[in-house]
Design an enzyme around this catalytic site. Structure first.
Site, mmCIF file in Angstrom:
data_model
loop_
_atom_site.group_PDB
_atom_site.id
_atom_site.type_symbol
_atom_site.label_atom_id
_atom_site.label_comp_id
_atom_site.label_asym_id
_atom_site.label_seq_id
_atom_site.Cartn_x
_atom_site.Cartn_y
_atom_site.Cartn_z
ATOM 1 N N LYS A 1 138.822 118.648 122.574
ATOM 2 C CA LYS A 1 139.324 119.918 122.070
ATOM 3 C C LYS A 1 140.703 119.793 121.421
ATOM 4 C CE LYS A 1 140.182 124.727 123.473
ATOM 5 N NZ LYS A 1 139.443 125.295 122.330
ATOM 6 N N PHE B 1 136.567 121.696 133.827
ATOM 7 C CA PHE B 1 135.493 122.649 133.555
ATOM 8 C C PHE B 1 134.707 122.238 132.310
ATOM 9 C CE2 PHE B 1 134.121 126.646 131.409
ATOM 10 C CZ PHE B 1 133.149 127.015 132.333
ATOM 11 N N GLN B 2 133.392 122.154 132.458
ATOM 12 C CA GLN B 2 132.462 121.761 131.400
ATOM 13 C C GLN B 2 132.773 120.374 130.835
ATOM 14 O OE1 GLN B 2 132.026 125.030 128.527
ATOM 15 N NE2 GLN B 2 130.377 125.846 129.798
ATOM 16 N N GLU C 1 120.443 124.319 122.849
ATOM 17 C CA GLU C 1 120.885 123.103 122.148
ATOM 18 C C GLU C 1 119.761 122.093 121.946
ATOM 19 O OE1 GLU C 1 124.570 124.825 124.154
ATOM 20 O OE2 GLU C 1 122.483 124.434 124.755
ATOM 21 N N MET D 1 95.831 117.793 127.746
ATOM 22 C CA MET D 1 95.727 116.346 127.884
ATOM 23 C C MET D 1 95.823 115.919 129.336
ATOM 24 S SD MET D 1 95.019 113.729 126.102
ATOM 25 C CE MET D 1 95.464 113.880 124.381
#
Length: 574
Positions: free
Chosen positions: A165, A115-116, A53, A482
């Protein structure tokens, strides 16, 4: 006749169509599967399946930077949403228009640690322009219209839209009413500069003996490159760009004196330090420009133009603040200059240009070449030659980013795609992919390093799936360049965790993903390798170029000094 109705997921897709969205970048998961099903059943909004993502946000970001359109991201709840955080912050720091559609657990479970479940609105609050908690499916079109308006107007930025959802449920149908938004009562960015401030600015400009124009990313975002060039030529003034502003005026324009700041040119930083008037346009006086703010340009009258009033006098006090959209303010300034009876002192200006020419004569970007090793600066110069300066160039963050900024003179706005404010390693490849998707017939080059490229290297799989034939130019110095440079200069060469002792075989890795890999070890191989790489137009090519691992980026500001206190090379001050 019954009126057609739509479920929540279909409302999202239909609204995206109405908003002229062509691509959405994402990764599926449980909370957004209904929405993915709605996307599957139409062809107008194309979904690009990434492998992480974070890469979705960077692809949307690169797409937005190159096109000027709003980038759109779709992620599931919980870890899908939190994986977007770095990309959201990257867009926020650089003022990039983006809308992130985040799934969420059903409304009835929010707050129960389901959940999630993650509070993505709370997590992202400090790094977004605005957030929406969508709870009523019928509000979806209006909320999305507002989200796109907010993301793209005023000072652009990312907007998060949370979609539980249950509101995407395919079983529940609603009427569709297109949501439009061209203004909001509580959000009204100033467009026109105040006439009195415009008058003060023009008076200061015309009275100047040593004027410098300092332009930033705002010029790119507002599509005012042509207006800027006209102003520069009207005044015959020297102009310097920030890292984010490169391409705002052609890098080959005679009035362009280079990038300013930490790794800016000697002439740009000297001109700023000695200016009596600085016209700052769409720039925010970032610490990578100013160095020690207490020593910053003490003799200059500062005119600061920005659409975001909170950016003005935030770091450096402005003597003449002008709040407004650059497209409008530059027009106001040009008109006021054209109609003003007073003219700039051309005699003083000639003396000023003579001084700048003397600073230019130092040729601060010259570097030592060696027969047996490849210099990273040479690679960028040759990439410029082989692309004739026409390529879109993305970068990751580090030495390679600075070399690209210094040695590839960008001719056009939106040609240079890099993470300036946040400095995000892993940005370069997915950002280049977003650009290539928008402009499939253009050369798109990702300049990266052996450290940065591994941050999102899984996106080589996405490139294969969608035929994104970007060119990856990896300046492989077997280290975090760097970091190592700072350790050389400030920690007596103690290279703590900056060397990469277990790099993969990038050629085999690239080939395993179905692409072309080319390794370059010696200077004599470089020209042929670049010619071959850019002659291949239907496949991604990964150039693993083994460069001098001891090379530093110069010039470089001396820490806590004035803007023009600089190292020109190892042990040599400017």
């Amino acid at each position: 006749m019954n009126k057609e109705q739509f479920n929540g997921s279909e409302l999202v897709v239909k609204a995206l169509k109405e908003l002229d969205v062509e691509y959405i970048f994402g990764y599926p998961g449980g909370s957004v599967l209904d929405l993915y099903d709605a996307l599957f059943q139409q062809d107008d909004v194309k979904h690009i399946l990434v492998r992480h993502e974070q890469a979705a946000t960077h692809m949307a970001d690169g797409y937005a930077r190159a096109t000027g359109q709003v980038g759109v991201v779709l992620a599931t709840s919980g870890p899908g949403a939190t994986n977007c955080i770095t990309g959201i912050a990257t867009a926020y720091m650089d003022s990039i228009p983006m809308v992130v559609l985040s799934g969420q657990v059903p409304s009835s479970l929010i707050g129960d640690d389901a959940f999630q479940e993650t509070d993505i609105v709370g997590c992202s609050r400090p790094i977004v322009k605005h957030s929406f908690n969508c709870r009523d499916p019928q509000e979806i079109p209006t909320i999305l219209a507002k989200a796109f308006f907010l993301a793209a107007s005023g000072r652009p930025g990312p907007v998060v839209v949370e979609l539980p959802k249950d509101i995407l449920n395919p079983q529940t149908k609603f009427d569709y009413k297109f949501g439009t938004c061209t203004k909001m009562r509580t959000y009204q960015p100033n467009v026109k500069g105040h006439p009195k401030q415009i008058k003060k600015a023009v008076t200061a400009i015309l009275d100047a003996q040593r004027l410098v124009i300092y332009s930033g990313g705002g010029i790119i975002l507002s599509d005012t490159s042509k207006q800027l060039t006209e102003l520069v030529e009207t005044l015959n003034a020297p102009i310097t760009n920030t890292l984010m502003g490169l391409g705002g005026i052609s890098g080959t324009h005679p009035n362009f004196i280079g990038m300013l700041g930490m790794h800016g040119s000697l002439e740009a930083n000297k001109a700023m330090a000695n200016a009596d008037v600085i016209l700052a346009l769409g720039a925010r006086f970032d610490d990578r420009v100013t160095n020690n703010v207490k020593k910053f340009c003490p003799n200059a009258t500062i005119i600061h133009v920005d659409v975001d009033p909170t950016s003005i006098s935030k770091t450096i006090p402005a003597h003449i603040p002008v709040v407004g959209c650059l497209a409008t303010v530059l027009g106001q300034l040009q008109t006021a200059l054209d109609t003003n009876e007073k003219r700039i002192d051309r005699s003083a200006q000639e003396d000023w240009w003579q001084q700048i020419t003397q600073w230019r004569a130092a040729k601060c970007l010259q570097y030592d070449t060696e027969k047996d090793c490849i210099k990273p600066q040479t690679v960028i110069e040759k990439v410029y030659q082989v692309t004739q300066g026409e390529a879109y160039v993305s970068s990751d963050v580090g030495q390679h980013q600075m070399f690209a900024a210094q040695y590839y003179p960008f001719k056009y706005p939106r040609q240079w795609i890099n993470s300036g404010g946040l400095g995000t390693m892993g940005f370069g490849l997915p950002a280049a992919m977003g650009v290539k998707l928008a402009f499939p017939d253009k050369h798109v080059v990702c300049v990266t390093g052996d450290g940065s490229i591994q941050m999102n290297i899984q996106e080589l799989s996405t490139c294969l799936q969608y035929g994104l034939a970007v060119k990856i130019v990896s300046l492989n110095n077997r280290s975090l360049g760097m970091v190592r440079q700072w350790q050389d200069m400030m920690y007596d060469g103690r290279h703590s965790s900056s060397y990469m002792d277990s790099l993969p075989d990038f050629i085999k890795l690239t080939e395993s993903y179905g692409h072309v890999g080319i390794r370059v070890d010696h200077p004599d191989e470089l020209d042929a390798a670049l010619e071959k790489a850019f002659s291949i137009t239907d496949k991604l090519v990964f150039l693993d170029i083994r460069v001098d691992e001891k090379e530093h980026v110069y010039p470089m500001q001396i820490k806590l000094g004035a803007i023009d206190d600089m190292w020109l090379k190892k042990g040599v001050k400017g």
